[in-house]
Design a protein around this motif. Structure first.
Motif, PDB file in Angstrom:
ATOM      1  N   THR A   1      67.904  45.761  31.323  1.00  0.00           N
ATOM      2  CA  THR A   1      66.980  45.952  32.442  1.00  0.00           C
ATOM      3  C   THR A   1      66.144  47.216  32.218  1.00  0.00           C
ATOM      4  O   THR A   1      65.514  47.718  33.148  1.00  0.00           O
ATOM      5  CB  THR A   1      67.729  46.050  33.785  1.00  0.00           C
ATOM      6  N   ARG A   2      66.125  47.729  30.989  1.00  0.00           N
ATOM      7  CA  ARG A   2      65.252  48.842  30.654  1.00  0.00           C
ATOM      8  C   ARG A   2      63.812  48.333  30.504  1.00  0.00           C
ATOM      9  O   ARG A   2      63.574  47.197  30.111  1.00  0.00           O
ATOM     10  CB  ARG A   2      65.706  49.513  29.358  1.00  0.00           C
ATOM     11  N   TYR A   3      62.889  49.214  30.784  1.00  0.00           N
ATOM     12  CA  TYR A   3      61.478  48.835  30.750  1.00  0.00           C
ATOM     13  C   TYR A   3      61.019  48.363  29.376  1.00  0.00           C
ATOM     14  O   TYR A   3      60.095  47.551  29.262  1.00  0.00           O
ATOM     15  CB  TYR A   3      60.607  50.013  31.202  1.00  0.00           C
ATOM     16  N   LYS A   4      61.651  48.851  28.318  1.00  0.00           N
ATOM     17  CA  LYS A   4      61.170  48.504  26.977  1.00  0.00           C
ATOM     18  C   LYS A   4      61.277  47.018  26.669  1.00  0.00           C
ATOM     19  O   LYS A   4      60.637  46.526  25.731  1.00  0.00           O
ATOM     20  CB  LYS A   4      61.900  49.323  25.923  1.00  0.00           C
ATOM     21  N   TYR A   5      62.082  46.290  27.450  1.00  0.00           N
ATOM     22  CA  TYR A   5      62.248  44.855  27.199  1.00  0.00           C
ATOM     23  C   TYR A   5      61.246  44.001  27.981  1.00  0.00           C
ATOM     24  O   TYR A   5      61.212  42.789  27.823  1.00  0.00           O
ATOM     25  CB  TYR A   5      63.669  44.416  27.547  1.00  0.00           C
ATOM     26  N   PHE A   6      60.449  44.619  28.830  1.00  0.00           N
ATOM     27  CA  PHE A   6      59.509  43.855  29.645  1.00  0.00           C
ATOM     28  C   PHE A   6      58.177  43.756  28.901  1.00  0.00           C
ATOM     29  O   PHE A   6      57.367  44.681  28.915  1.00  0.00           O
ATOM     30  CB  PHE A   6      59.311  44.511  31.013  1.00  0.00           C
ATOM     31  N   THR A   7      57.979  42.659  28.239  1.00  0.00           N
ATOM     32  CA  THR A   7      56.793  42.471  27.399  1.00  0.00           C
ATOM     33  C   THR A   7      55.744  41.581  28.063  1.00  0.00           C
ATOM     34  O   THR A   7      54.600  41.539  27.614  1.00  0.00           O
ATOM     35  CB  THR A   7      57.190  41.858  26.046  1.00  0.00           C
ATOM     36  N   ARG A   8      56.113  40.864  29.120  1.00  0.00           N
ATOM     37  CA  ARG A   8      55.162  40.013  29.821  1.00  0.00           C
ATOM     38  C   ARG A   8      54.694  40.692  31.101  1.00  0.00           C
ATOM     39  O   ARG A   8      55.390  41.524  31.669  1.00  0.00           O
ATOM     40  CB  ARG A   8      55.785  38.661  30.149  1.00  0.00           C
ATOM     41  N   ARG A   9      53.544  40.318  31.561  1.00  0.00           N
ATOM     42  CA  ARG A   9      53.013  40.875  32.801  1.00  0.00           C
ATOM     43  C   ARG A   9      53.824  40.373  33.994  1.00  0.00           C
ATOM     44  O   ARG A   9      54.276  39.229  34.013  1.00  0.00           O
ATOM     45  CB  ARG A   9      51.545  40.469  32.965  1.00  0.00           C
ATOM     46  N   SER A  10      53.994  41.223  34.971  1.00  0.00           N
ATOM     47  CA  SER A  10      54.706  40.815  36.182  1.00  0.00           C
ATOM     48  C   SER A  10      53.855  39.832  36.989  1.00  0.00           C
ATOM     49  O   SER A  10      52.642  39.709  36.765  1.00  0.00           O
ATOM     50  CB  SER A  10      55.014  42.038  37.046  1.00  0.00           C
ATOM     51  N   ALA A  11      54.494  39.151  37.931  1.00  0.00           N
ATOM     52  CA  ALA A  11      53.765  38.230  38.808  1.00  0.00           C
ATOM     53  C   ALA A  11      52.700  38.974  39.598  1.00  0.00           C
ATOM     54  O   ALA A  11      51.595  38.465  39.826  1.00  0.00           O
ATOM     55  CB  ALA A  11      54.743  37.529  39.742  1.00  0.00           C
ATOM     56  N   MET A  12      53.009  40.202  40.006  1.00  0.00           N
ATOM     57  CA  MET A  12      52.048  41.001  40.757  1.00  0.00           C
ATOM     58  C   MET A  12      50.806  41.276  39.919  1.00  0.00           C
ATOM     59  O   MET A  12      49.669  41.059  40.369  1.00  0.00           O
ATOM     60  CB  MET A  12      52.680  42.323  41.200  1.00  0.00           C
ATOM     61  N   VAL A  13      51.001  41.731  38.678  1.00  0.00           N
ATOM     62  CA  VAL A  13      49.880  42.045  37.794  1.00  0.00           C
ATOM     63  C   VAL A  13      49.100  40.784  37.438  1.00  0.00           C
ATOM     64  O   VAL A  13      47.877  40.818  37.262  1.00  0.00           O
ATOM     65  CB  VAL A  13      50.393  42.752  36.518  1.00  0.00           C
ATOM     66  N   SER A  14      49.793  39.654  37.390  1.00  0.00           N
ATOM     67  CA  SER A  14      49.142  38.381  37.048  1.00  0.00           C
ATOM     68  C   SER A  14      48.365  37.784  38.211  1.00  0.00           C
ATOM     69  O   SER A  14      47.737  36.734  38.063  1.00  0.00           O
ATOM     70  CB  SER A  14      50.190  37.380  36.565  1.00  0.00           C
ATOM     71  N   GLY A  15      48.438  38.434  39.382  1.00  0.00           N
ATOM     72  CA  GLY A  15      47.667  37.962  40.523  1.00  0.00           C
ATOM     73  C   GLY A  15      48.357  36.931  41.393  1.00  0.00           C
ATOM     74  O   GLY A  15      47.721  36.322  42.262  1.00  0.00           O
ATOM     75  N   VAL A  16      49.666  36.736  41.182  1.00  0.00           N
ATOM     76  CA  VAL A  16      50.417  35.808  42.030  1.00  0.00           C
ATOM     77  C   VAL A  16      50.559  36.418  43.423  1.00  0.00           C
ATOM     78  O   VAL A  16      50.879  37.601  43.547  1.00  0.00           O
ATOM     79  CB  VAL A  16      51.813  35.530  41.432  1.00  0.00           C
ATOM     80  N   PRO A  17      50.304  35.663  44.487  1.00  0.00           N
ATOM     81  CA  PRO A  17      50.432  36.213  45.842  1.00  0.00           C
ATOM     82  C   PRO A  17      51.840  36.761  46.088  1.00  0.00           C
ATOM     83  O   PRO A  17      52.826  36.219  45.592  1.00  0.00           O
ATOM     84  CB  PRO A  17      50.142  35.013  46.749  1.00  0.00           C
ATOM     85  N   ALA A  18      51.917  37.833  46.854  1.00  0.00           N
ATOM     86  CA  ALA A  18      53.213  38.449  47.155  1.00  0.00           C
ATOM     87  C   ALA A  18      54.071  37.511  47.989  1.00  0.00           C
ATOM     88  O   ALA A  18      53.566  36.796  48.861  1.00  0.00           O
ATOM     89  CB  ALA A  18      53.001  39.759  47.910  1.00  0.00           C
ATOM     90  N   PRO A  19      55.379  37.496  47.738  1.00  0.00           N
ATOM     91  CA  PRO A  19      56.284  36.701  48.574  1.00  0.00           C
ATOM     92  C   PRO A  19      56.259  37.197  50.026  1.00  0.00           C
ATOM     93  O   PRO A  19      55.892  38.344  50.298  1.00  0.00           O
ATOM     94  CB  PRO A  19      57.663  36.944  47.942  1.00  0.00           C
ATOM     95  N   SER A  20      56.684  36.349  50.926  1.00  0.00           N
ATOM     96  CA  SER A  20      56.749  36.707  52.341  1.00  0.00           C
ATOM     97  C   SER A  20      57.655  37.915  52.539  1.00  0.00           C
ATOM     98  O   SER A  20      58.681  38.051  51.862  1.00  0.00           O
ATOM     99  CB  SER A  20      57.279  35.525  53.161  1.00  0.00           C
ATOM    100  N   VAL A  21      57.276  38.797  53.451  1.00  0.00           N
ATOM    101  CA  VAL A  21      58.067  40.009  53.708  1.00  0.00           C
ATOM    102  C   VAL A  21      59.259  39.741  54.615  1.00  0.00           C
ATOM    103  O   VAL A  21      60.070  40.632  54.865  1.00  0.00           O
ATOM    104  CB  VAL A  21      57.196  41.122  54.325  1.00  0.00           C
ATOM    105  N   GLN A  22      59.390  38.523  55.111  1.00  0.00           N
ATOM    106  CA  GLN A  22      60.469  38.206  56.044  1.00  0.00           C
ATOM    107  C   GLN A  22      60.808  36.725  55.953  1.00  0.00           C
ATOM    108  O   GLN A  22      59.919  35.892  55.772  1.00  0.00           O
ATOM    109  CB  GLN A  22      60.016  38.542  57.468  1.00  0.00           C
TER     110      GLN A  22
END
Length: 252
Positions: free
Chosen positions: A19-40
């Protein structure tokens, strides 16, 4: 699925490593423009919503100095048969998940959360709260309301069984059950979100402890539970949400 014993014996180390950052090679859903999940997690259409009274700080004379509250904080497991008022329950819910500001895609609350994602949902196993029938409830922080999922006078007994026969679930006035909706955090933090949800749960439970001290009530955090059994009690789809932490509260 068969998991090798050698892997299980070192699963903590694997979790910490991968779960270290160095293993995250793909863009997150947020950066990719996917709408944020519901807050509730919204209630069923037929749910009967119960308005919680706003806690009146002046009327209840909550003026104990914070250092004294912090110093006296302790896990308390011996509860009387006292009944919580709805005002007191309202205060505990506000202290642990109260919304201070709400806007598109995120909320700011009375507790910190990584990226203001607030992945936790609060369920309540109620035994003794004025004008509420025993059973399982769910809290809606945006509107500061609750609704009953199950009316069941034996629910606390079932919860005690699922929590390795801990008697405090039968004797407390209310048990708080926090679930993590992992996609709310994973949308921004990918697999590192699994680190953050446990930190968030700690922030929430500490606020519950301090709020209970303010009321002169007892609180005890619980992390020893049968994951499958408690998830089943709440009818959760564990691919979407799962129980992460519990705490009992009661009159002393």
């Amino acid at each position: 699925m068969h998991v090798p014993l050698q892997f299980i014996e070192h699963i903590g180390e694997f979790f910490q490593e991968y779960t270290r950052y160095k293993y995250f090679t793909r863009r997150s859903a947020m950066v990719s423009g996917v709408p944020a999940p519901s807050v509730q997690k919204d209630p069923p259409a037929n749910a009967r919503l119960i308005d919680l009274p706003r806690f009146d700080y002046e009327a209840n004379d909550l003026r104990t100095p914070l250092p004294r509250i912090i110093e006296s904080r302790a896990s308390r497991r011996d509860y009387s048969n006292g009944v919580f008022s709805q005002h007191e329950l309202s205060f505990l819910l506000w202290a642990t998940q109260g919304v201070k500001k709400s806007t598109a895609g995120y909320t700011l609350r009375t507790v910190p959360s990584a990226g203001a994602r607030h992945p936790l949902e609060t369920y309540l196993a109620i035994n003794r709260v004025e004008n509420l029938l025993p059973g399982l409830f769910h809290y809606l922080p945006i509107s500061h309301k609750i609704y009953q999922i199950k009316e069941d006078s034996s629910f606390s007994h079932k919860l005690a069984l699922a929590c390795l026969e801990q008697e405090i679930f039968r004797t407390c006035a209310v048990a708080f059950i926090w679930t993590a909706v992992i996609e709310r955090s994973r949308w921004k933090y990918q697999q590192r979100a699994f680190r953050y949800i446990y930190l968030d749960a700690g922030h929430v439970c500490q606020n519950l402890y301090l709020a209970c001290e303010t009321l002169g009530a007892g609180c005890c955090a619980v992390a020893a539970f049968d994951d499958d059994a408690v998830n089943q009690l709440l009818d959760l789809d564990v691919n979407e949400a799962f129980v992460i932490y519990l705490a009992t509260v009661g009159k002393l």
